[in-house]
Write an enzyme that holds these catalytic residues in place. Sequence first.
Site, PDB file in Angstrom:
ATOM      1  N   SER A 152      36.896  47.702  42.684  1.00  0.00           N
ATOM      2  CA  SER A 152      36.822  48.789  43.908  1.00  0.00           C
ATOM      3  C   SER A 152      36.955  47.822  45.245  1.00  0.00           C
ATOM      4  O   SER A 152      37.514  48.194  46.192  1.00  0.00           O
ATOM      5  CB  SER A 152      35.643  49.510  43.883  1.00  0.00           C
ATOM      6  OG  SER A 152      35.356  50.128  44.984  1.00  0.00           O
ATOM      7  N   LEU A 153      36.412  46.524  45.059  1.00  0.00           N
ATOM      8  CA  LEU A 153      36.546  45.848  46.336  1.00  0.00           C
ATOM      9  C   LEU A 153      37.758  45.111  46.278  1.00  0.00           C
ATOM     10  O   LEU A 153      38.390  45.194  47.760  1.00  0.00           O
ATOM     11  CB  LEU A 153      35.589  44.601  46.251  1.00  0.00           C
ATOM     12  CG  LEU A 153      35.597  43.237  47.199  1.00  0.00           C
ATOM     13  CD1 LEU A 153      34.943  43.916  48.511  1.00  0.00           C
ATOM     14  CD2 LEU A 153      34.568  42.237  46.933  1.00  0.00           C
ATOM     15  N   ASP A 176      31.887  36.899  34.219  1.00  0.00           N
ATOM     16  CA  ASP A 176      31.644  38.179  34.501  1.00  0.00           C
ATOM     17  C   ASP A 176      32.403  39.109  33.334  1.00  0.00           C
ATOM     18  O   ASP A 176      31.990  39.878  32.927  1.00  0.00           O
ATOM     19  CB  ASP A 176      32.170  38.721  35.655  1.00  0.00           C
ATOM     20  CG  ASP A 176      31.273  37.956  36.905  1.00  0.00           C
ATOM     21  OD1 ASP A 176      30.139  37.334  36.448  1.00  0.00           O
ATOM     22  OD2 ASP A 176      31.452  38.004  38.086  1.00  0.00           O
ATOM     23  N   GLY A 177      33.517  38.694  32.904  1.00  0.00           N
ATOM     24  CA  GLY A 177      34.617  39.186  31.846  1.00  0.00           C
ATOM     25  C   GLY A 177      33.687  39.259  30.521  1.00  0.00           C
ATOM     26  O   GLY A 177      33.767  40.081  29.691  1.00  0.00           O
ATOM     27  N   ASN A 234      30.863  48.516  35.036  1.00  0.00           N
ATOM     28  CA  ASN A 234      31.649  48.494  36.181  1.00  0.00           C
ATOM     29  C   ASN A 234      32.483  49.741  36.989  1.00  0.00           C
ATOM     30  O   ASN A 234      31.824  50.031  38.031  1.00  0.00           O
ATOM     31  CB  ASN A 234      32.744  47.085  36.414  1.00  0.00           C
ATOM     32  CG  ASN A 234      32.199  45.780  36.590  1.00  0.00           C
ATOM     33  OD1 ASN A 234      30.838  45.756  37.039  1.00  0.00           O
ATOM     34  ND2 ASN A 234      32.997  45.005  36.691  1.00  0.00           N
ATOM     35  N   THR A 283      31.823  45.158  43.572  1.00  0.00           N
ATOM     36  CA  THR A 283      32.532  43.769  43.892  1.00  0.00           C
ATOM     37  C   THR A 283      33.470  43.264  43.231  1.00  0.00           C
ATOM     38  O   THR A 283      33.638  42.247  42.858  1.00  0.00           O
ATOM     39  CB  THR A 283      31.179  42.647  43.839  1.00  0.00           C
ATOM     40  OG1 THR A 283      30.485  42.626  42.643  1.00  0.00           O
ATOM     41  CG2 THR A 283      30.254  42.925  45.068  1.00  0.00           C
TER      42      THR A 283
END
Length: 462
Positions: free
Chosen positions: A344-345, A200-201, A300, A341
């Site tokens: 914030s999650l 994801d990064g 994001n 996800t």
Amino acid sequence: MPILPLPTTMPTIAPRLRTRICENSRRWFSASYRKQEVLSIHQLPERIRPTYTKRSDSKLLSLQWEQEPRNVMIIRKPGVAAVGDAVVEFAQHLKATYPSTNIILEPTVAANLHYRLPFPVFAIPPPSRSTPFPFTQSTYPRTPHHYQYPRIRPAGYDSEPGEGDGNDGAAAGPESFASVELQTNPYHRKTDILVTLGGDGTILHAASLFSTSRAVPPVLAFAMGTLGFLGEFKWAEYKAAFAALRGSNASSSTTETSPSSTVRVLQRNRLKAGVFGANGERIGGEWGEYEGIEDAHAMNELSIHRGREPHLAILEVYIDSHFLTEAVADGIIVSTPTGSTAYSLSSGGSILHPSVPSLLLTPICPRSLSFRPLVLPEDAKITLKLSERNRGREVEVSVDGRRWGGLGPGQEVRVWLESLAKGSGEGGIPCVKRLGTPSAGDGWVGGLNGLLKFNYPFGEEE
């Protein structure tokens, strides 16, 4: 003993070293074989943009190419040898299967891998003629370095860039450039397809390179990282996945009667954010952007955090110009559904489906336990103003995990959701989905269960 005469010509015992000179007369040295070169990205043809149409059977879009894409940019996860090998394998496959394909790499990646490829790759030239090749790219996420347009070459000019111009690489004056007031990220004008190999990064880094572009190229993501929540494809599927994406053109695609014939795309929302002073004026300097876009884009989230300051930040929160509350906390996160996800999650925010256009406002360690996360509609405008009563000098503002600048007392950040233009692909980040995916939620539900272990039974093994 007779003395043999010396030969008139010496045999070639090593490949000829070549000196490449960039379009802007900066020397670019490469001690390698003739075809194993790193060439300037400015030599590539201009970008080809696909069209997107709304499907009647799902919330996903159908992608079509009017022309076959040529320029493919590959973004890799750094520091992993297996990913580097995958980049080489993928590039060789593209060039062997689609000879007209041009491979674009980031400068550092090109410096490390170009000698393993029997064909040229393309990258951004060094920022100054005093910088030799290879060089380390800037860490600035949105523009690789402050870059000026190369000089305009006359039509039909076929000599090597920089050769025969009489200046032998001398620095050019401002009059030699097409424009100095408009600085454009070359990736925006040259990239047809964006391929990521990592987690994801890596996808966030790729998105940051296009954070000031109104139209991001379609993103084909292969999960080769730690988590891979956003990665749609496995590495073993790279041949079929790219063939499906490249072959989705208007001449060969069919109508709605054959829904499996076209590539499906999930257009992920992005945040837009601008920084304003106490009098409502835009803040420049550290906050400056390119291409005339003064707003930053985030895939994001945007976060405001107290940083190294020992005191809690005091932030005034406004929604659609209406005062909501004065937050005393470590900070505040404004995230997209995609970012729900992520940070914030971890801060207690809700999980949102990626196809729900909305904003999520999440406090970071608030002093009051009654300050709960909020889900706001897509047309909401959020303003976060640092109070004059804030005890620290400034707070840090980050976009997708990268520092964007510092916010002083009286200054404010305005955040809203980027609008999505139908058909043109402008706005958002188009992420390629599987051909067999009928809806936007299949991979998302699987990610919640398989990766995030959503509602995983306590004390039970798989």
